[in-house]
Design an enzyme around this catalytic site. Sequence first.
Site, PDB file in Angstrom:
ATOM      1  N   CYS A 196       0.681  -1.280   0.066  1.00  0.00           N
ATOM      2  CA  CYS A 196       0.009  -0.029   0.103  1.00  0.00           C
ATOM      3  C   CYS A 196       0.920   1.246  -0.151  1.00  0.00           C
ATOM      4  O   CYS A 196       1.996   1.244   0.527  1.00  0.00           O
ATOM      5  CB  CYS A 196      -1.204  -0.131   1.309  1.00  0.00           C
ATOM      6  SG  CYS A 196      -2.052   1.388   1.224  1.00  0.00           S
ATOM      7  N   ALA A 253      -8.335   8.501  -4.446  1.00  0.00           N
ATOM      8  CA  ALA A 253      -7.468   9.394  -5.402  1.00  0.00           C
ATOM      9  C   ALA A 253      -8.142  10.953  -4.982  1.00  0.00           C
ATOM     10  O   ALA A 253      -9.225  11.069  -4.972  1.00  0.00           O
ATOM     11  CB  ALA A 253      -8.254   8.923  -6.808  1.00  0.00           C
ATOM     12  N   HIS A 284       4.464   1.797   1.573  1.00  0.00           N
ATOM     13  CA  HIS A 284       4.752   1.877   3.067  1.00  0.00           C
ATOM     14  C   HIS A 284       4.244   0.660   3.791  1.00  0.00           C
ATOM     15  O   HIS A 284       4.038   0.496   5.104  1.00  0.00           O
ATOM     16  CB  HIS A 284       3.925   2.817   3.883  1.00  0.00           C
ATOM     17  CG  HIS A 284       2.450   3.254   3.376  1.00  0.00           C
ATOM     18  ND1 HIS A 284       2.139   4.344   2.698  1.00  0.00           N
ATOM     19  CD2 HIS A 284       1.221   2.644   3.687  1.00  0.00           C
ATOM     20  CE1 HIS A 284       0.707   4.421   2.485  1.00  0.00           C
ATOM     21  NE2 HIS A 284       0.453   3.246   3.095  1.00  0.00           N
ATOM     22  N   HIS A 340       3.713   7.535   7.608  1.00  0.00           N
ATOM     23  CA  HIS A 340       3.043   7.168   6.400  1.00  0.00           C
ATOM     24  C   HIS A 340       1.769   8.035   6.265  1.00  0.00           C
ATOM     25  O   HIS A 340       1.361   8.063   5.131  1.00  0.00           O
ATOM     26  CB  HIS A 340       2.863   5.676   6.258  1.00  0.00           C
ATOM     27  CG  HIS A 340       1.697   5.101   6.696  1.00  0.00           C
ATOM     28  ND1 HIS A 340       1.411   5.361   8.319  1.00  0.00           N
ATOM     29  CD2 HIS A 340       0.691   4.415   6.219  1.00  0.00           C
ATOM     30  CE1 HIS A 340       0.411   4.712   8.418  1.00  0.00           C
ATOM     31  NE2 HIS A 340      -0.170   4.413   7.265  1.00  0.00           N
TER      32      HIS A 340
END
Length: 476
Positions: free
Chosen positions: A98, A205, A324, A399
């Site tokens: 991911c 997104a 990450h 992250h």
Amino acid sequence: MEMSLLEKISESCWQIPAHGTMRVPVIIYGSEKIIQQMDQKVAEQASNVASLPGIVKASFVMPDAHWGYGFPIGGVAAFDPDQDGVISAGGVGFDISCGVRTLLTGLQEKDIEPIKNKLADLLFKEIPAGVGSHGKIHLDKNEMDKMLVGGAKWAIEQGYGKEEDLQRIEEGGCMPGADPQAVSNLAKERQAKEMGTLGSGNHYAEVQVVGKIFDEAIAKLLSIHEGDIVVSIHCGSRGLGHQIGTDYLKEMVVCAQKLKIELPERELACAPIQSDLGKRYLGAMRAGINCALANRQILTHLIRKVFSYFFPNIFMPLLYDVSHNTCKVEEHSINGGSKKLFVHRKGATRAFGPGHHEIPEDLKEAGQPVLIGGSMGTHSYILVGTTQSERLAFSSAVHGAGRAMSRSKALKEWKGKEIIKSLEAKGILIRAVSERGVAEEAPLAYKDVSDVVEAAHKAELAKLIARLDPLICIKG
């Protein structure tokens, strides 16, 4: 977290000394405020990681850490294969690789304001999102194996992107050592129709505007300026990665029992790096990394197509793509010498400093970009790795924001429809498959990402470069 358990090393660094079965100490990075907000389970899990065979230096905890499966999310640990070091599926996570990738557009906010709603609608139409979402790409067994070996390189060969994209992706877009034969048929079946999809949870997104620059010189090296429009994608290896994690955790539980590896908890199931199982998992995990890289590459292609509908001559180069949830073999300094270690990063981003040989040539002066996604409707950030991070935590940084409450608790606190309306009033458009999913990912269900990023910056894990403000968010 109970502060009395910790020894204060500095304003941004805390330690739990090795005791009991721990082989190394736990090092936690963050301000006192952040540490106090951490679940006590983080300290317990990080201490359990510190007891695993072959661990070196310390069990590290990033400022965005929270409870996870086996390892805390935000946990970093490196293992020496020559000292009976292990590899743990729980130390990588279920969503293998991911990560976040960010695209530059060359546009300004004024350019998209007149078509903002239409842009949001078309992005939502063209980007498959949600639980079990399927894309238009259906892979047969042969193409599946090629994708698992080729990663983003495979995707570009199929027409999903540009050759120059590979220069701005970790591993050049293709993780060596992937073994499709180590991936179960069930994992491949789950992924056959999921390429080019966002999935659900905290994946998204997002169209963003560069709201503030903190370091003009490095921002210029990264080609970002205040007022620029960028697009970020946050997703991973979808069903394939989850199934790989599920398959190998079961095997690792049995392996640990056979080899009499004492596990503080079952979720820390692992296998020696040099064992047959360890090697098979590495091959499967690397295939999962390539799946995630290919998936983000296809999503990049879909987003570029949408933007080209409104801006026919647009050029959208890739700023960077960083994962990450991985375990990677890296050279690090240990006891005055250089050593190849297997570095687990679960909810932690690799953050190489300026000049590192794995950074693209045109970014070497700046350092590796570290892309930090915020919670829905909040800021995201761009940082770069530092030379100090190498010695602090095996070149690792935060992250994201990190959850502050469970999804079930968030559902009791908020309604998705209300969140969408409140964000729209602030000029942030949300397009989501599920209102329930929006409620689960409510902004206040996460820590304040600004606090997390400031803590990483002060600890010198990474240097703060720019803040990104959300304009359009597509979610599952």
